[in-house]
Design a protein around this motif. Structure first.
Motif, PDB file in Angstrom:
ATOM      1  N   ARG A  88       0.828  -1.204   0.000  1.00  0.00           N
ATOM      2  CA  ARG A  88       0.000   0.000   0.000  1.00  0.00           C
ATOM      3  C   ARG A  88       0.862   1.254   0.000  1.00  0.00           C
ATOM      4  O   ARG A  88       0.558   2.235  -0.686  1.00  0.00           O
ATOM      5  N   THR A  89       1.964   1.229   0.739  1.00  0.00           N
ATOM      6  CA  THR A  89       2.887   2.371   0.774  1.00  0.00           C
ATOM      7  C   THR A  89       3.489   2.612  -0.604  1.00  0.00           C
ATOM      8  O   THR A  89       3.584   3.749  -1.077  1.00  0.00           O
ATOM      9  N   ILE A  90       3.889   1.535  -1.279  1.00  0.00           N
ATOM     10  CA  ILE A  90       4.465   1.647  -2.623  1.00  0.00           C
ATOM     11  C   ILE A  90       3.437   2.215  -3.592  1.00  0.00           C
ATOM     12  O   ILE A  90       3.737   3.101  -4.406  1.00  0.00           O
ATOM     13  N   LEU A  91       2.191   1.747  -3.491  1.00  0.00           N
ATOM     14  CA  LEU A  91       1.122   2.220  -4.369  1.00  0.00           C
ATOM     15  C   LEU A  91       0.838   3.698  -4.132  1.00  0.00           C
ATOM     16  O   LEU A  91       0.672   4.475  -5.083  1.00  0.00           O
ATOM     17  N   ASP A  92       0.811   4.114  -2.875  1.00  0.00           N
ATOM     18  CA  ASP A  92       0.508   5.501  -2.537  1.00  0.00           C
ATOM     19  C   ASP A  92       1.578   6.466  -3.034  1.00  0.00           C
ATOM     20  O   ASP A  92       1.301   7.651  -3.270  1.00  0.00           O
ATOM     21  N   SER A  96      -4.543  13.623  -9.496  1.00  0.00           N
ATOM     22  CA  SER A  96      -5.562  12.908 -10.275  1.00  0.00           C
ATOM     23  C   SER A  96      -6.230  11.771  -9.499  1.00  0.00           C
ATOM     24  O   SER A  96      -7.236  11.235  -9.961  1.00  0.00           O
ATOM     25  N   GLY A  97      -5.690  11.411  -8.355  1.00  0.00           N
ATOM     26  CA  GLY A  97      -6.341  10.400  -7.527  1.00  0.00           C
ATOM     27  C   GLY A  97      -7.147  11.011  -6.394  1.00  0.00           C
ATOM     28  O   GLY A  97      -7.695  10.289  -5.557  1.00  0.00           O
ATOM     29  N   ARG A  98      -7.211  12.323  -6.357  1.00  0.00           N
ATOM     30  CA  ARG A  98      -7.909  13.022  -5.285  1.00  0.00           C
ATOM     31  C   ARG A  98      -9.395  13.092  -5.570  1.00  0.00           C
ATOM     32  O   ARG A  98      -9.820  13.545  -6.635  1.00  0.00           O
ATOM     33  N   GLY A  99     -10.220  12.616  -4.630  1.00  0.00           N
ATOM     34  CA  GLY A  99     -11.659  12.646  -4.802  1.00  0.00           C
ATOM     35  C   GLY A  99     -12.221  14.036  -4.580  1.00  0.00           C
ATOM     36  O   GLY A  99     -11.662  14.848  -3.820  1.00  0.00           O
ATOM     37  N   PHE A 100     -13.327  14.339  -5.247  1.00  0.00           N
ATOM     38  CA  PHE A 100     -13.996  15.638  -5.108  1.00  0.00           C
ATOM     39  C   PHE A 100     -14.388  15.892  -3.659  1.00  0.00           C
ATOM     40  O   PHE A 100     -14.413  17.033  -3.199  1.00  0.00           O
ATOM     41  N   ASP A 101     -14.661  14.799  -2.920  1.00  0.00           N
ATOM     42  CA  ASP A 101     -15.079  14.902  -1.521  1.00  0.00           C
ATOM     43  C   ASP A 101     -13.905  14.940  -0.551  1.00  0.00           C
ATOM     44  O   ASP A 101     -14.093  14.941   0.668  1.00  0.00           O
ATOM     45  N   GLY A 102     -12.671  14.943  -1.070  1.00  0.00           N
ATOM     46  CA  GLY A 102     -11.499  14.984  -0.192  1.00  0.00           C
ATOM     47  C   GLY A 102     -10.919  13.619   0.092  1.00  0.00           C
ATOM     48  O   GLY A 102      -9.935  13.510   0.843  1.00  0.00           O
ATOM     49  N   SER A 103     -11.478  12.572  -0.505  1.00  0.00           N
ATOM     50  CA  SER A 103     -10.935  11.229  -0.321  1.00  0.00           C
ATOM     51  C   SER A 103      -9.745  11.023  -1.259  1.00  0.00           C
ATOM     52  O   SER A 103      -9.478  11.840  -2.138  1.00  0.00           O
ATOM     53  N   PHE A 145      -5.731  10.243  -2.613  1.00  0.00           N
ATOM     54  CA  PHE A 145      -4.377  10.786  -2.430  1.00  0.00           C
ATOM     55  C   PHE A 145      -4.262  12.149  -3.119  1.00  0.00           C
ATOM     56  O   PHE A 145      -4.826  12.342  -4.195  1.00  0.00           O
ATOM     57  N   PRO A 146      -3.533  13.094  -2.527  1.00  0.00           N
ATOM     58  CA  PRO A 146      -2.875  13.085  -1.210  1.00  0.00           C
ATOM     59  C   PRO A 146      -3.879  13.410  -0.104  1.00  0.00           C
ATOM     60  O   PRO A 146      -4.859  14.119  -0.336  1.00  0.00           O
ATOM     61  N   LYS A 147      -3.605  12.930   1.096  1.00  0.00           N
ATOM     62  CA  LYS A 147      -4.567  13.047   2.187  1.00  0.00           C
ATOM     63  C   LYS A 147      -4.852  14.496   2.563  1.00  0.00           C
ATOM     64  O   LYS A 147      -5.961  14.838   2.971  1.00  0.00           O
ATOM     65  N   ASP A 148      -3.850  15.352   2.434  1.00  0.00           N
ATOM     66  CA  ASP A 148      -4.026  16.753   2.808  1.00  0.00           C
ATOM     67  C   ASP A 148      -4.208  17.653   1.591  1.00  0.00           C
ATOM     68  O   ASP A 148      -3.947  18.853   1.629  1.00  0.00           O
ATOM     69  N   GLY A 149      -4.662  17.071   0.485  1.00  0.00           N
ATOM     70  CA  GLY A 149      -4.807  17.816  -0.768  1.00  0.00           C
ATOM     71  C   GLY A 149      -6.065  18.656  -0.811  1.00  0.00           C
ATOM     72  O   GLY A 149      -6.859  18.679   0.130  1.00  0.00           O
ATOM     73  N   PRO A 150      -6.283  19.353  -1.924  1.00  0.00           N
ATOM     74  CA  PRO A 150      -7.461  20.210  -2.077  1.00  0.00           C
ATOM     75  C   PRO A 150      -8.741  19.385  -2.214  1.00  0.00           C
ATOM     76  O   PRO A 150      -8.706  18.163  -2.429  1.00  0.00           O
ATOM     77  N   THR A 151      -9.869  20.053  -2.101  1.00  0.00           N
ATOM     78  CA  THR A 151     -11.167  19.387  -2.249  1.00  0.00           C
ATOM     79  C   THR A 151     -12.042  20.196  -3.197  1.00  0.00           C
ATOM     80  O   THR A 151     -11.800  21.379  -3.446  1.00  0.00           O
ATOM     81  N   GLY A 152     -13.081  19.528  -3.730  1.00  0.00           N
ATOM     82  CA  GLY A 152     -14.057  20.210  -4.561  1.00  0.00           C
ATOM     83  C   GLY A 152     -13.437  20.909  -5.747  1.00  0.00           C
ATOM     84  O   GLY A 152     -12.524  20.390  -6.403  1.00  0.00           O
ATOM     85  N   LYS A 153     -13.910  22.110  -6.015  1.00  0.00           N
ATOM     86  CA  LYS A 153     -13.444  22.862  -7.177  1.00  0.00           C
ATOM     87  C   LYS A 153     -12.045  23.443  -6.999  1.00  0.00           C
ATOM     88  O   LYS A 153     -11.505  24.032  -7.936  1.00  0.00           O
ATOM     89  N   GLU A 154     -11.464  23.271  -5.805  1.00  0.00           N
ATOM     90  CA  GLU A 154     -10.067  23.665  -5.610  1.00  0.00           C
ATOM     91  C   GLU A 154      -9.132  22.706  -6.341  1.00  0.00           C
ATOM     92  O   GLU A 154      -7.993  23.046  -6.644  1.00  0.00           O
TER      93      GLU A 154
END
Length: 397
Positions: A216-220, A246-253, A255-264
């Motif tokens: 999981r660490t390698i994948l992340d 590109s793996g960041r969900g619109f809802d904040g889910s 990668f990356p965990k502390d990345g932007p959300t929504g239209k940000e």
């Protein structure tokens, strides 16, 4: 001066200066004025078609020099001009060296001199645009060659690029995106991080099998590796950031965990997230209602506007002018531009040679020929072949 749609941004707190620009050039081009740095930069980020940027030296906010330097990042093809009453050598040096200004004009400036400066700046902008277009074509050709080579060694990772690129361009058209170069580069390079991973990790992840903590660490770390590979390549800095998110969900889910959300989250990153997941949810024939139903289960991960637009776009009937021929070909009959409907496998060992969805090129056709000579390739091969208008007519005659 002929009437055109060039955009000039004027950042100067002096209302007389703003009025002067609108009076001199307002009938020939679009003039947008600001009195401080931050609102001007926000506008430039949202309107990346500025041809010329004028700034005063003592501009409220971060100052004229820092403003022009920031403007270079968000509007690299715009010619930057400094307007100032400062005549010291230090001020001029700071403007040219730190602000990367193209021209330096002293206030007060005669209308004839300002008109001459505008004409010179517009010519510089046109040359910058031509240089960038040439660089983009050269870089795009190099990346296409790189992708073709990587696809030979990692067919599983790069099998989706041809299909997703077409879908991305259709969405871009619906969205009114005029410049799609960064979107196309992002799609073509999106499997790069996956290609760097051990195949067994990708296989377990795509089949929803559990991963160890180390796996999981390698994948992340895959998006980080992709960004680090591309961020130092000129013209690909933004692309590297889109891929990173590109793996960041619109809802904040995701990668990356502390990345932007929504239209940000940048639009291109949101498009990549949606189309990559849609590709894995779709059958070989392309997106269907079931594929969108699968995405709807986790719909909070996707931009709702993009999800609805994609559904409306890809579930629509195929227009008559985009007729396609499904052909069964032996290798000698394959053409560049044909798209594999099924995986191309070796005759005996069923080893994957090229994946379904791969658009054939002279290089990949030669690869099939070499594999056929060495180990045999299962034939005939089913391909999707787009017909030229004259072929459609002759086929129906």
């Amino acid at each position: 001066m002929e009437k055109n749609t060039d955009l000039a941004v004027v950042a100067d707190p002096d209302k007389e200066v703003q009025t002067g620009f609108e009076r001199l050039f307002g009938t020939h081009m679009r003039i947008v004025c600001f009195s401080e740095t931050e609102s001007a930069l926000k506008f430039l980020k949202q309107n990346n078609g500025a041809a010329v940027i004028f700034s005063s030296f003592n501009l409220p906010g971060r100052g004229g020099t820092a403003f022009l330097r920031a403007a270079e990042t968000v509007a690299p093809q715009a010619a930057r001009v400094m307007l100032t009453r400062e005549t010291s050598a230090e001020a001029i040096k700071k403007t040219l060296n730190e602000g990367h200004a193209f021209l330096y004009l002293e206030k007060p400036c005669r209308p004839a001199d300002l008109a001459s400066a505008m004409e010179t700046a517009l010519a510089h902008h046109i040359q910058l645009a031509k240089d960038r277009a040439l660089l983009e074509r050269t870089l795009a050709g190099s990346i296409k060659l790189l992708i073709d080579m990587l696809a030979l060694f990692h067919p599983e990772a790069f099998r989706r690029t041809s299909t997703v690129r077409k879908q991305a361009l259709r969405l871009a058209k619906r969205l009114g995106m005029k410049k799609t170069w960064e979107l196309e580069m992002s799609v073509m390079l999106s499997p790069l991080g996956e290609a760097l991973l051990p195949k067994q990790i990708i296989a377990r992840y795509r089949t929803a099998r559990s991963l160890s903590e180390q796996e999981r660490t390698i994948l992340d770390k895959s998006p980080v590796q992709t960004r680090d590979l591309l961020k130092n390549i000129p013209q690909l800095e933004k692309v590297s950031e889109y891929l990173y998110l590109s793996g960041r969900g619109f809802d904040g889910s995701g990668f990356p965990k502390d990345g932007p959300t929504g239209k940000e989250i940048p639009m291109i990153a949101r498009i990549l997230k949606l189309l990559t997941d849609l590709w894995y949810a779709s059958p070989e024939s392309g997106p269907d209602a079931a594929a969108f139903e699968a995405l709807t289960i986790n719909k909070r991960k996707y931009d709702p506007m993009l999800l609805e637009l994609a559904k409306d776009t890809f579930l629509d009937n195929v227009p008559e002018e985009r007729k396609k021929l499904i052909a069964e070909c032996y290798i000698r009959s394959l053409r560049p531009g044909d798209v594999l409907i099924d995986d191309a496998l070796t005759e005996t060992g069923h080893e994957l040679v090229l994946s379904r969805g791969h658009m054939l090129t002279p290089t990949t056709i030669r690869r099939l020929e070499h594999f056929n000579q060495a180990a045999g390739v299962r034939q005939p091969i089913r391909v999707e072949r787009h017909l030229a208008p004259e072929e459609v007519l002759s086929d129906t005659a």
